[in-house]
Design an enzyme around this catalytic site. Structure first.
Site, PDB file in Angstrom:
ATOM      1  N   CYS A 289      64.375  36.439   7.798  1.00  0.00           N
ATOM      2  CA  CYS A 289      63.783  36.487   9.146  1.00  0.00           C
ATOM      3  C   CYS A 289      64.000  35.174   9.885  1.00  0.00           C
ATOM      4  CB  CYS A 289      62.286  36.769   9.056  1.00  0.00           C
ATOM      5  SG  CYS A 289      61.863  38.231   8.161  1.00  0.00           S
TER       6      CYS A 289
HETATM    7  N1  SAJ Z   1      58.753  27.327   5.585  1.00  0.00           N
HETATM    8  C1  SAJ Z   1      58.701  25.952   5.763  1.00  0.00           C
HETATM    9  N2  SAJ Z   1      57.611  25.397   6.369  1.00  0.00           N
HETATM   10  C2  SAJ Z   1      56.578  26.178   6.814  1.00  0.00           C
HETATM   11  C3  SAJ Z   1      56.656  27.577   6.639  1.00  0.00           C
HETATM   12  C4  SAJ Z   1      57.744  28.133   6.022  1.00  0.00           C
HETATM   13  O1  SAJ Z   1      59.619  25.230   5.387  1.00  0.00           O
HETATM   14  O2  SAJ Z   1      55.601  25.627   7.330  1.00  0.00           O
HETATM   15  C5  SAJ Z   1      59.935  27.912   4.955  1.00  0.00           C
HETATM   16  C6  SAJ Z   1      59.602  28.701   3.697  1.00  0.00           C
HETATM   17  O3  SAJ Z   1      59.652  27.861   2.562  1.00  0.00           O
HETATM   18  C7  SAJ Z   1      60.722  29.746   3.667  1.00  0.00           C
HETATM   19  C8  SAJ Z   1      61.026  29.979   5.139  1.00  0.00           C
HETATM   20  O4  SAJ Z   1      60.488  28.859   5.854  1.00  0.00           O
HETATM   21  O5  SAJ Z   1      61.871  29.245   3.027  1.00  0.00           O
HETATM   22  C9  SAJ Z   1      60.426  31.260   5.679  1.00  0.00           C
HETATM   23  O6  SAJ Z   1      59.082  31.244   5.299  1.00  0.00           O
HETATM   24  P1  SAJ Z   1      58.025  32.302   5.946  1.00  0.00           P
HETATM   25  O7  SAJ Z   1      56.689  31.957   5.410  1.00  0.00           O
HETATM   26  O8  SAJ Z   1      58.214  32.350   7.388  1.00  0.00           O
HETATM   27  O9  SAJ Z   1      58.447  33.649   5.228  1.00  0.00           O
HETATM   28  P2  SAJ Z   1      59.131  34.955   5.772  1.00  0.00           P
HETATM   29  O10 SAJ Z   1      60.577  34.758   5.986  1.00  0.00           O
HETATM   30  O11 SAJ Z   1      58.708  36.039   4.843  1.00  0.00           O
HETATM   31  O12 SAJ Z   1      58.476  35.155   7.178  1.00  0.00           O
HETATM   32  C10 SAJ Z   1      57.636  36.240   7.392  1.00  0.00           C
HETATM   33  C11 SAJ Z   1      57.971  36.654   8.773  1.00  0.00           C
HETATM   34  N3  SAJ Z   1      57.481  37.973   8.984  1.00  0.00           N
HETATM   35  C12 SAJ Z   1      58.268  38.819   9.687  1.00  0.00           C
HETATM   36  O13 SAJ Z   1      59.334  38.525  10.168  1.00  0.00           O
HETATM   37  C13 SAJ Z   1      57.736  40.182   9.837  1.00  0.00           C
HETATM   38  C14 SAJ Z   1      57.399  35.713   9.800  1.00  0.00           C
HETATM   39  O14 SAJ Z   1      57.349  36.351  11.080  1.00  0.00           O
HETATM   40  C15 SAJ Z   1      55.990  35.290   9.474  1.00  0.00           C
HETATM   41  O15 SAJ Z   1      55.592  34.300  10.418  1.00  0.00           O
HETATM   42  C16 SAJ Z   1      55.935  34.722   8.086  1.00  0.00           C
HETATM   43  O16 SAJ Z   1      56.310  35.808   7.206  1.00  0.00           O
HETATM   44  C17 SAJ Z   1      54.546  34.231   7.750  1.00  0.00           C
HETATM   45  O17 SAJ Z   1      53.870  33.753   8.678  1.00  0.00           O
HETATM   46  O18 SAJ Z   1      54.203  34.282   6.562  1.00  0.00           O
END
Ligand code: SAJ
Length: 453
Positions: A289
């Protein structure tokens, strides 16, 4: 159950009279509604379970025969205990035969929308799903796209394929967009209760889509003025996250040079009770995403003559984090006069985020590639990604490494055996997710470097 419907700010919404969107409504009854769901991954599978729970006449469609077989044997195809428990009570049939679309009133498309190696949107899965529907498209069909796409994609990619049937969108059938908001592994916010936004080609199409989601979910379903608005909402949500992560990643580099612990600063800033949303630096941004969706908007906007400089810059900053992390290790090995060539380096974690097995766009692959190119001897361990692991346990990794990089903050890594590390040959720890006990590690005489701390 009375469906709670907030008074939406729907001024100017040509599709919905206030009484339909602004008042409390009874939950539409979806029993017997015939629904096909194309794509049974982390988005489509839980949605199909929700349809089965609402007693829809549900068909799951997937091109992966292995996935179809698992589902028909009652096995959840995703590594998720909660989903498996739920599936035990909400079984549905799966097939790779698209003809079931012809027996459905509603078809929901939940296929991936990746980017290619040059970060160009890859609509192949969406086009393939649309072509699968085409022979069975009929009058009155509602085709809902849940895959994340840029504004305009449903009408520019999906609609032309479906209209090869001779049927006309908005006249003979409707298209709607309800972007998925699944957060894999999140047990608080699930497909059942995450609020959703929906846009459609016509008022009737929007009603049908609102009824469908309000019928099978227990969440607020917000009507939008158009499909494009719904597409733009999701792309904005994920671009917002990518930009905020890039901001703290840049701060991590800047504050590190000043000897400031950026994690402490972020947590301090988060004590402000309004107008601040904490994000945290790390060794990279993975997943299907966040590192992908902004490119759909960047490319689409560029076709319209607009250059998203901020989105582009955020992507560049986040894509720089794997090499930044490797350089942290290189600097410390150099100070210890340990040549990286043949150095035994542990890689803890391959999944893109904690406690999931998903490795898509994981920074681990870039870090592994960079270190392999430098001739390091790598020992890789991820308890959820055995196929990428080269050792069988964290203990084996510790016993055979001189240094390690933590890439994924799996719960198994948060309380690793520090005594064992102390007895080992490990001299440097790079904490790519700032999740280890820095003071404890320093107290053991081991060099600790986090990302910005
Ligand atoms: N990450 C960071 N710093 C942060 C948050 C995340 O480096 O503060 C990294 C994570 O380690 C990972 C990547 O970013 O490698 C993505 O992390 P994520 O928590 O955003 O995980 P996703 O990809 O599963 O994102 C989903 C998304 N949901 C959808 O697209 C429906 C996103 O919209 C959400 O915001 C996210 O979950 C969430 O908030 O948990």
């Amino acid at each position: 159950m009375q469906q709670k419907v907030e008074n939406y700010e729907i001024s100017g919404n040509p599709y919905i009279e206030v009484d339909y969107a602004g008042k409390y409504m009874n939950k539409p009854d979806m029993e017997g509604k015939s629904v096909s769901i194309i794509g049974l991954g982390y988005v489509g599978f839980p949605l199909a379970c929700a349809c089965a729970e609402s007693k829809c006449n549900i068909y799951g469609i997937d091109i992966d025969p292995g996935k179809v077989k698992l589902i028909n044997e009652g096995i959840c195809p995703i590594h998720d205990n909660e989903l498996q428990k739920n599936f035990n009570n909400t079984r549905f049939p799966a097939t790779n035969d698209f003809s079931v679309v012809g027996r459905s009133d509603i078809v929901v498309v939940c296929v991936p929308t990746p980017v290619d190696a040059r970060h160009n949107p890859d609509f192949t899965p969406l086009e393939r799903a649309s072509r699968g529907i085409l022979p069975f498209l009929k009058k009155g069909h509602l085709i809902i796209i849940e895959s994340t796409v840029n504004p305009g994609a449903c009408e520019e990619v999906v609609q032309p394929i479906l209209e090869k049937s001779g049927l006309k969108a908005g006249k003979d059938f409707d298209i709607a967009h309800c972007p998925e908001r699944i957060d894999p592994g999140n047990t608080t916010w699930t497909v059942k209760n995450i609020p959703r936004v929906v846009g459609a080609t016509t008022p009737e199409g929007l009603r049908k889509a609102l009824d469908f989601y309000r019928g099978i979910l227990d969440a607020e379903i917000i009507p939008m003025n158009s499909i494009k608005e719904a597409e733009a909402t999701k792309i904005m949500e994920n671009s917002f996250r990518d930009i905020n992560i890039a901001f703290v990643n840049e701060l991590a580099k800047s504050f590190s040079a000043m000897g400031i612990d950026v994690v402490r600063v972020i947590k301090a800033a988060a004590t402000k009770p309004y107008s601040f949303l904490a994000h945290f630096p790390g060794c990279g941004v993975g997943g299907h995403c966040i590192p992908v969706d902004p490119y759909y908007l960047i490319k689409k906007a560029r076709k319209n003559g607009f250059n998203h400089r901020l989105l582009q810059a955020a992507r560049e900053i986040n894509e720089s984090m794997p090499s930044y992390t490797v350089n942290l290790l290189m600097e410390e090995l150099e100070k210890l006069h340990i040549p990286v060539k043949k150095a035994k380096i542990g890689i803890l974690g391959v999944a893109f985020k904690p406690n999931v097995a998903d490795t898509r766009e994981s920074p681990a692959f870039k870090i592994i590639k960079l270190l392999s190119e430098k001739g390091a001897i790598l020992h890789v361990f991820d308890p959820l990604v055995k196929e990428e692991s080269t050792v069988g346990s964290i203990e084996e990794l510790i016993d055979n490494s001189e240094a390690f990089i933590l890439i994924t903050s799996h719960r198994e890594f948060l309380n690793m055996d520090m005594e064992r590390i102390k007895q080992s040959n490990i001299k440097v720890i790079i904490d790519g997710r700032n999740c280890l006990d820095k003071e404890k590690i320093l107290g053991m005489g081991i060099i600790y470097k986090g990302i910005g701390r």
